[in-house]
Design an enzyme around this catalytic site. Structure first.
Site, PDB file in Angstrom:
ATOM      1  CB  SER A 143      -7.794  -0.237  -1.876  1.00 20.72           C
ATOM      2  OG  SER A 143      -7.534   1.206  -2.271  1.00 20.72           O
ATOM      3  CE1 TYR A 156      -4.250  -0.905   2.317  1.00 25.62           C
ATOM      4  CE2 TYR A 156      -4.457   0.612   0.446  1.00 25.62           C
ATOM      5  CZ  TYR A 156      -5.171   0.088   1.382  1.00 25.62           C
ATOM      6  OH  TYR A 156      -6.283  -0.310   1.772  1.00 25.62           O
ATOM      7  CE  LYS A 160      -6.391  -3.553   0.892  1.00 31.83           C
ATOM      8  NZ  LYS A 160      -7.159  -4.328   1.807  1.00 31.83           N
TER       9      LYS A 160
HETATM   10  N1  NAP Z   1     -10.624   3.343   4.659  1.00 33.92           N
HETATM   11  C1  NAP Z   1     -10.452   3.257   3.364  1.00 33.92           C
HETATM   12  O1  NAP Z   1     -10.281   4.654   2.921  1.00 33.92           O
HETATM   13  C2  NAP Z   1     -10.139   2.160   2.801  1.00 33.92           C
HETATM   14  C3  NAP Z   1      -9.978   2.185   1.384  1.00 33.92           C
HETATM   15  C4  NAP Z   1      -9.824   1.214   0.520  1.00 33.92           C
HETATM   16  C5  NAP Z   1      -9.634  -0.095   1.240  1.00 33.92           C
HETATM   17  N2  NAP Z   1      -9.865  -0.119   2.640  1.00 33.92           N
HETATM   18  C6  NAP Z   1      -9.715  -1.448   3.214  1.00 33.92           C
HETATM   19  O2  NAP Z   1     -10.740  -1.663   4.081  1.00 33.92           O
HETATM   20  C7  NAP Z   1     -10.300  -2.630   5.094  1.00 33.92           C
HETATM   21  C8  NAP Z   1     -10.838  -2.233   6.393  1.00 33.92           C
HETATM   22  O3  NAP Z   1     -10.120  -1.194   6.644  1.00 33.92           O
HETATM   23  P1  NAP Z   1     -10.781   0.348   7.467  1.00 33.92           P
HETATM   24  O4  NAP Z   1     -10.550   1.354   6.449  1.00 33.92           O
HETATM   25  O5  NAP Z   1     -12.472  -0.327   7.793  1.00 33.92           O
HETATM   26  O6  NAP Z   1      -9.767   0.228   8.847  1.00 33.92           O
HETATM   27  P2  NAP Z   1      -9.757   0.273  10.285  1.00 33.92           P
HETATM   28  O7  NAP Z   1     -11.226   1.511  10.771  1.00 33.92           O
HETATM   29  O8  NAP Z   1      -8.679   0.743  10.654  1.00 33.92           O
HETATM   30  O9  NAP Z   1     -10.452  -1.169  10.574  1.00 33.92           O
HETATM   31  C9  NAP Z   1      -9.136  -2.008  10.319  1.00 33.92           C
HETATM   32  C10 NAP Z   1      -9.748  -3.619  10.878  1.00 33.92           C
HETATM   33  O10 NAP Z   1      -8.868  -4.479  10.588  1.00 33.92           O
HETATM   34  C11 NAP Z   1      -8.383  -4.993  11.752  1.00 33.92           C
HETATM   35  N3  NAP Z   1      -7.232  -5.747  11.584  1.00 33.92           N
HETATM   36  C12 NAP Z   1      -6.093  -4.853  11.423  1.00 33.92           C
HETATM   37  N4  NAP Z   1      -5.060  -5.770  11.598  1.00 33.92           N
HETATM   38  C13 NAP Z   1      -5.493  -6.938  11.563  1.00 33.92           C
HETATM   39  C14 NAP Z   1      -4.927  -8.183  11.838  1.00 33.92           C
HETATM   40  N5  NAP Z   1      -3.697  -8.415  11.485  1.00 33.92           N
HETATM   41  N6  NAP Z   1      -5.809  -9.141  12.141  1.00 33.92           N
HETATM   42  C15 NAP Z   1      -7.168  -9.063  12.594  1.00 33.92           C
HETATM   43  N7  NAP Z   1      -7.845  -7.708  12.252  1.00 33.92           N
HETATM   44  C16 NAP Z   1      -6.998  -6.782  11.887  1.00 33.92           C
HETATM   45  C17 NAP Z   1      -8.841  -4.139  12.942  1.00 33.92           C
HETATM   46  O11 NAP Z   1      -8.846  -4.703  14.226  1.00 33.92           O
HETATM   47  P3  NAP Z   1      -8.062  -4.610  15.473  1.00 33.92           P
HETATM   48  O12 NAP Z   1      -7.264  -3.541  15.690  1.00 33.92           O
HETATM   49  O13 NAP Z   1      -9.144  -4.565  16.663  1.00 33.92           O
HETATM   50  O14 NAP Z   1      -7.368  -6.202  15.420  1.00 33.92           O
HETATM   51  C18 NAP Z   1      -9.817  -3.562  12.468  1.00 33.92           C
HETATM   52  O15 NAP Z   1     -11.072  -4.099  13.003  1.00 33.92           O
HETATM   53  C19 NAP Z   1      -9.127  -2.958   4.811  1.00 33.92           C
HETATM   54  O16 NAP Z   1      -8.536  -4.092   4.151  1.00 33.92           O
HETATM   55  C20 NAP Z   1      -8.509  -1.770   3.975  1.00 33.92           C
HETATM   56  O17 NAP Z   1      -7.255  -2.084   3.380  1.00 33.92           O
HETATM   57  C21 NAP Z   1     -10.192   0.976   3.320  1.00 33.92           C
END
Ligand code: NAP
Length: 257
Positions: A143, A156, A160
């Site tokens: 991130s 968080y 990261k």
């Molecule tokens: N969105 C942003 O702005 C942003 C920015 C920087 C980084 N990120 C990173 O991007 C990644 C994906 O996040 P996202 O934004 O796409 O969020 P999201 O739409 O909420 O998706 C999160 C995914 O992670 C899975 N998950 C959560 N905890 C888990 C666990 N303990 N074991 C297995 N799967 C798990 C969830 O699956 P289930 O709930 O079905 O288990 C879901 O598929 C993360 O690492 C996040 O930190 C996001």
């Protein structure tokens, strides 16, 4: 440049039931890879696989549970003959507030899912022969928070920042056979980041150089690039994909052109 070609490759994407993980799995499959998508729930993993199409398979695995991760890696190898690409994408952010107000339970959960899981899955995949046929690639979803300080999401962001460090360390340890890189997204339209954009998308878009928040597909295309031979001389790198957010508030700079 031609589109990335991942025909014949097998990928695992953790946390792929929605958001960035689902988009990345879709993009890898569109590029020709066979993709294993994980979620904590089998139904959610199956639904994601069905949405992606015939090149995807869903396997339930909590990212930080070693037995489940090992079983997922073993099933992937048994079924598809090996692993070429690992996307450590599952992430969580249950700890909002100043760092000094956090407790051990929240600290442990964030570090387990965001930091220990990518290391553990990488180790398991390497043990199972990741990249044995050449072209092995690990991509960690970090991130831009890992590159800066922000109020209330320090825990968080610390996870990261450590993941970015780990990316470089593993890039060295696994060289030259396996490349290890990270993506560092800005604010992307997903459930995890809802608190950062849902109520004030216009404001966030306005301060961002490129004038909008990110979509999961913006990150998915970078992940696919890092998975493919198009990035064959990149390792230990952190690709910032944030529409220019890390540059600061764009409003005072715009010249109106
Ligand atoms: N969105 C942003 O702005 C942003 C920015 C920087 C980084 N990120 C990173 O991007 C990644 C994906 O996040 P996202 O934004 O796409 O969020 P999201 O739409 O909420 O998706 C999160 C995914 O992670 C899975 N998950 C959560 N905890 C888990 C666990 N303990 N074991 C297995 N799967 C798990 C969830 O699956 P289930 O709930 O079905 O288990 C879901 O598929 C993360 O690492 C996040 O930190 C996001």
């Amino acid at each position: 440049m031609a589109a990335p070609d991942l025909a014949g490759k097998t990928a695992i994407v953790t946390g792929a039931s929605r958001g960035i993980g689902l988009a990345a799995a879709q993009a890898l499959a569109d590029a020709g890879a066979t993709v294993v998508v994980t979620s904590r729930k089998q139904e959610a993993a199956d639904a994601a696989a069905a949405q992606i199409g015939e090149r995807a398979v869903g396997i339930a695995a909590h990212a930080a549970e070693e037995d489940q991760a090992r079983a997922c890696v073993e099933q992937t190898v048994q079924r598809f003959g090996g692993i070429d690409i690992l996307v450590n994408n599952a992430g969580t952010n249950p700890a909002f507030g100043p760092l000094i107000t956090q407790d051990h339970a929240r600290f442990a959960k964030v570090m387990d899912v965001n930091l220990w899981a990518p290391l553990m899955w990488t180790a398991l995949a390497v043990e199972a022969g990741l990249g044995a046929n050449g072209g092995g690639s690990v991509i960690n979803t970090a991130s831009i928070g890992g590159l800066a300080h922000e109020a209330n999401i320090g825990l968080y962001n610390a996870s990261k920042a450590a993941l970015i460090y780990l990316t470089g360390q593993l890039a060295l340890e696994l060289s030259p056979r396996i490349r290890v890189n990270a993506v560092a997204p800005g604010v992307v339209r997903t459930k995890l980041a809802e608190a950062l954009w849902r109520e004030h998308e216009e404001l966030v878009a306005g301060v961002t150089a490129l004038g909008r928040i990110g979509e999961p597909s913006d990150i998915a295309s970078a992940i696919t690039f890092l998975a493919s031979d198009q990035s064959s001389w990149m390792t230990g790198e952190v690709m910032v994909i944030d529409g220019g957010m890390h540059l600061g508030d764009a409003r005072g700079y715009r010249t109106g052109i």
